[in-house]
Design a protein around this motif. Structure first.
Motif, PDB file in Angstrom:
ATOM      1  N   ALA A 164      48.541  40.122  41.158  1.00 61.85           N
ATOM      2  CA  ALA A 164      48.769  39.796  42.566  1.00 61.85           C
ATOM      3  C   ALA A 164      47.531  40.186  43.356  1.00 61.85           C
ATOM      4  N   ILE A 165      47.064  39.254  44.161  1.00 65.97           N
ATOM      5  CA  ILE A 165      45.978  39.531  45.090  1.00 65.97           C
ATOM      6  C   ILE A 165      46.582  39.362  46.475  1.00 65.97           C
ATOM      7  N   VAL A 166      46.665  40.452  47.219  1.00 66.08           N
ATOM      8  CA  VAL A 166      47.302  40.417  48.528  1.00 66.08           C
ATOM      9  C   VAL A 166      46.298  40.794  49.611  1.00 66.08           C
ATOM     10  N   TRP A 167      46.389  40.134  50.731  1.00 68.41           N
ATOM     11  CA  TRP A 167      45.506  40.397  51.853  1.00 68.41           C
ATOM     12  C   TRP A 167      45.874  41.739  52.467  1.00 68.41           C
ATOM     13  N   GLU A 168      44.876  42.496  52.867  1.00 68.79           N
ATOM     14  CA  GLU A 168      45.100  43.823  53.434  1.00 68.79           C
ATOM     15  C   GLU A 168      46.073  43.785  54.612  1.00 68.79           C
ATOM     16  N   ALA A 169      46.034  42.735  55.401  1.00 71.73           N
ATOM     17  CA  ALA A 169      46.948  42.627  56.540  1.00 71.73           C
ATOM     18  C   ALA A 169      48.406  42.687  56.101  1.00 71.73           C
TER      19      ALA A 169
ATOM     20  N   ASN B   8      50.981  45.538  32.237  1.00 75.01           N
ATOM     21  CA  ASN B   8      50.870  44.082  32.346  1.00 75.01           C
ATOM     22  C   ASN B   8      50.823  43.597  33.791  1.00 75.01           C
ATOM     23  N   VAL B   9      50.704  44.526  34.746  1.00 75.68           N
ATOM     24  CA  VAL B   9      50.663  44.164  36.167  1.00 75.68           C
ATOM     25  C   VAL B   9      49.360  44.665  36.779  1.00 75.68           C
ATOM     26  N   THR B  10      48.686  43.774  37.485  1.00 73.52           N
ATOM     27  CA  THR B  10      47.452  44.124  38.197  1.00 73.52           C
ATOM     28  C   THR B  10      47.653  43.778  39.665  1.00 73.52           C
ATOM     29  N   VAL B  11      47.335  44.723  40.529  1.00 70.54           N
ATOM     30  CA  VAL B  11      47.423  44.496  41.975  1.00 70.54           C
ATOM     31  C   VAL B  11      46.040  44.733  42.562  1.00 70.54           C
ATOM     32  N   GLN B  12      45.581  43.760  43.339  1.00 73.93           N
ATOM     33  CA  GLN B  12      44.311  43.893  44.039  1.00 73.93           C
ATOM     34  C   GLN B  12      44.530  43.530  45.501  1.00 73.93           C
ATOM     35  N   VAL B  13      43.848  44.267  46.377  1.00 72.15           N
ATOM     36  CA  VAL B  13      43.937  44.007  47.809  1.00 72.15           C
ATOM     37  C   VAL B  13      42.652  43.326  48.260  1.00 72.15           C
ATOM     38  N   LEU B  14      42.825  42.220  48.956  1.00 73.09           N
ATOM     39  CA  LEU B  14      41.699  41.514  49.556  1.00 73.09           C
ATOM     40  C   LEU B  14      41.461  42.165  50.916  1.00 73.09           C
ATOM     41  N   PRO B  15      40.354  42.899  51.073  1.00 76.80           N
ATOM     42  CA  PRO B  15      40.158  43.683  52.294  1.00 76.80           C
ATOM     43  C   PRO B  15      39.836  42.818  53.509  1.00 76.80           C
ATOM     44  N   PHE B  16      40.058  43.412  54.683  1.00 75.43           N
ATOM     45  CA  PHE B  16      39.717  42.734  55.935  1.00 75.43           C
ATOM     46  C   PHE B  16      38.265  42.259  55.907  1.00 75.43           C
ATOM     47  N   SER B  17      37.409  43.016  55.233  1.00 72.54           N
ATOM     48  CA  SER B  17      35.984  42.664  55.196  1.00 72.54           C
ATOM     49  C   SER B  17      35.717  41.343  54.479  1.00 72.54           C
ATOM     50  N   ALA B  18      36.713  40.816  53.747  1.00 72.01           N
ATOM     51  CA  ALA B  18      36.546  39.512  53.096  1.00 72.01           C
ATOM     52  C   ALA B  18      36.530  38.396  54.128  1.00 72.01           C
ATOM     53  N   GLY B  19      36.999  38.719  55.340  1.00 76.35           N
ATOM     54  CA  GLY B  19      36.915  37.820  56.481  1.00 76.35           C
ATOM     55  C   GLY B  19      37.458  36.430  56.256  1.00 76.35           C
TER      56      GLY B  19
ATOM     57  N   ASP C  57      39.376  32.840  41.356  1.00 75.11           N
ATOM     58  CA  ASP C  57      38.201  33.607  40.937  1.00 75.11           C
ATOM     59  C   ASP C  57      37.465  34.201  42.134  1.00 75.11           C
ATOM     60  N   LEU C  58      37.323  33.417  43.210  1.00 79.34           N
ATOM     61  CA  LEU C  58      36.669  33.912  44.427  1.00 79.34           C
ATOM     62  C   LEU C  58      37.466  35.058  45.045  1.00 79.34           C
ATOM     63  N   LEU C  59      38.771  34.892  45.147  1.00 78.15           N
ATOM     64  CA  LEU C  59      39.614  35.936  45.725  1.00 78.15           C
ATOM     65  C   LEU C  59      39.563  37.209  44.890  1.00 78.15           C
ATOM     66  N   ARG C  60      39.671  37.057  43.596  1.00 82.55           N
ATOM     67  CA  ARG C  60      39.661  38.221  42.708  1.00 82.55           C
ATOM     68  C   ARG C  60      38.345  38.976  42.795  1.00 82.55           C
ATOM     69  N   SER C  61      37.228  38.255  42.863  1.00 83.05           N
ATOM     70  CA  SER C  61      35.937  38.934  42.924  1.00 83.05           C
ATOM     71  C   SER C  61      35.698  39.581  44.290  1.00 83.05           C
ATOM     72  N   ALA C  62      36.322  39.071  45.349  1.00 82.22           N
ATOM     73  CA  ALA C  62      36.164  39.651  46.684  1.00 82.22           C
ATOM     74  C   ALA C  62      37.156  40.795  46.930  1.00 82.22           C
ATOM     75  N   ALA C  63      38.183  40.887  46.106  1.00 82.66           N
ATOM     76  CA  ALA C  63      39.210  41.918  46.286  1.00 82.66           C
ATOM     77  C   ALA C  63      38.716  43.265  45.769  1.00 82.66           C
ATOM     78  N   LEU C  64      39.352  44.313  46.273  1.00 85.81           N
ATOM     79  CA  LEU C  64      39.073  45.650  45.775  1.00 85.81           C
ATOM     80  C   LEU C  64      39.500  45.743  44.314  1.00 85.81           C
ATOM     81  N   ALA C  65      38.872  46.624  43.579  1.00 83.96           N
ATOM     82  CA  ALA C  65      39.281  46.879  42.196  1.00 83.96           C
ATOM     83  C   ALA C  65      40.722  47.393  42.199  1.00 83.96           C
ATOM     84  N   PRO C  66      41.447  47.234  41.100  1.00 82.92           N
ATOM     85  CA  PRO C  66      42.846  47.676  41.071  1.00 82.92           C
ATOM     86  C   PRO C  66      43.051  49.137  41.485  1.00 82.92           C
ATOM     87  N   ASP C  67      42.240  50.064  40.980  1.00 82.95           N
ATOM     88  CA  ASP C  67      42.400  51.480  41.354  1.00 82.95           C
ATOM     89  C   ASP C  67      42.167  51.693  42.841  1.00 82.95           C
ATOM     90  N   ALA C  68      41.129  51.065  43.393  1.00 79.07           N
ATOM     91  CA  ALA C  68      40.845  51.188  44.830  1.00 79.07           C
ATOM     92  C   ALA C  68      41.949  50.538  45.657  1.00 79.07           C
TER      93      ALA C  68
END
Length: 139
Positions: A20-25, A52-63, A111-122
């Motif tokens: 899951a890639i979720v926007w910080e908002a 088997n679950v990965t969560v990444q947050v797309l930060p506000f800085s991804a604009g 791919d663009l969203l995943r690379s712009a998102a924070l790493a899973p731990d962050a």
């Protein structure tokens, strides 16, 4: 609904991988009551503990990247991560895309969203910090 429940059961059993890639908002601002927001954040943190679950947050800085991309789910039905179908929820239900050009476009968007998102731990650290702050705000 049955498809979602079946997918969730498969994920919980470890029989499927889920990213899951979720926007910080979405995690930072409650769209529901504070209590439900805290429950949702806790559930995300718990789910992310699964191998088997990965969560990444797309930060506000991804604009603009976050603003230009509407929500979608992509599916791969075997161990190869190639996108085989894309589901887009809308007011009238769910549209499923399977045309090669659609799958390529959404695969590139993922791919663009995943690379712009924070790493899973962050990402989990950020969610924990937001959860902690929401608890402090109600104290």
């Amino acid at each position: 609904m049955k498809v979602r429940e079946g997918r969730q059961a498969k994920i919980e059993e470890g029989g499927a991988s889920y990213t899951a890639i979720v926007w910080e908002a979405v995690v930072a601002h409650p769209w529901v009551s504070d209590e439900i927001h805290r429950e949702q954040l806790s559930a995300i943190i718990e789910a992310a503990k699964r191998k088997n679950v990965t969560v990444q947050v797309l930060p506000f800085s991804a604009g603009a990247l976050a603003a230009e991309t509407s929500g979608f789910s992509s599916f791969s039905f075997d161990s190869d991560p190639t996108v085989e179908a894309v589901a887009i929820e809308n007011l009238r239900g769910t549209s499923v895309l399977e045309a090669p050009e659609d799958l390529a476009a959404y695969g590139n968007a993922y791919d663009l969203l995943r690379s712009a998102a924070l790493a899973p731990d962050a990402s989990i650290k950020l969610i924990r910090d937001i959860l902690r702050k929401t608890k402090e705000d109600t104290s």
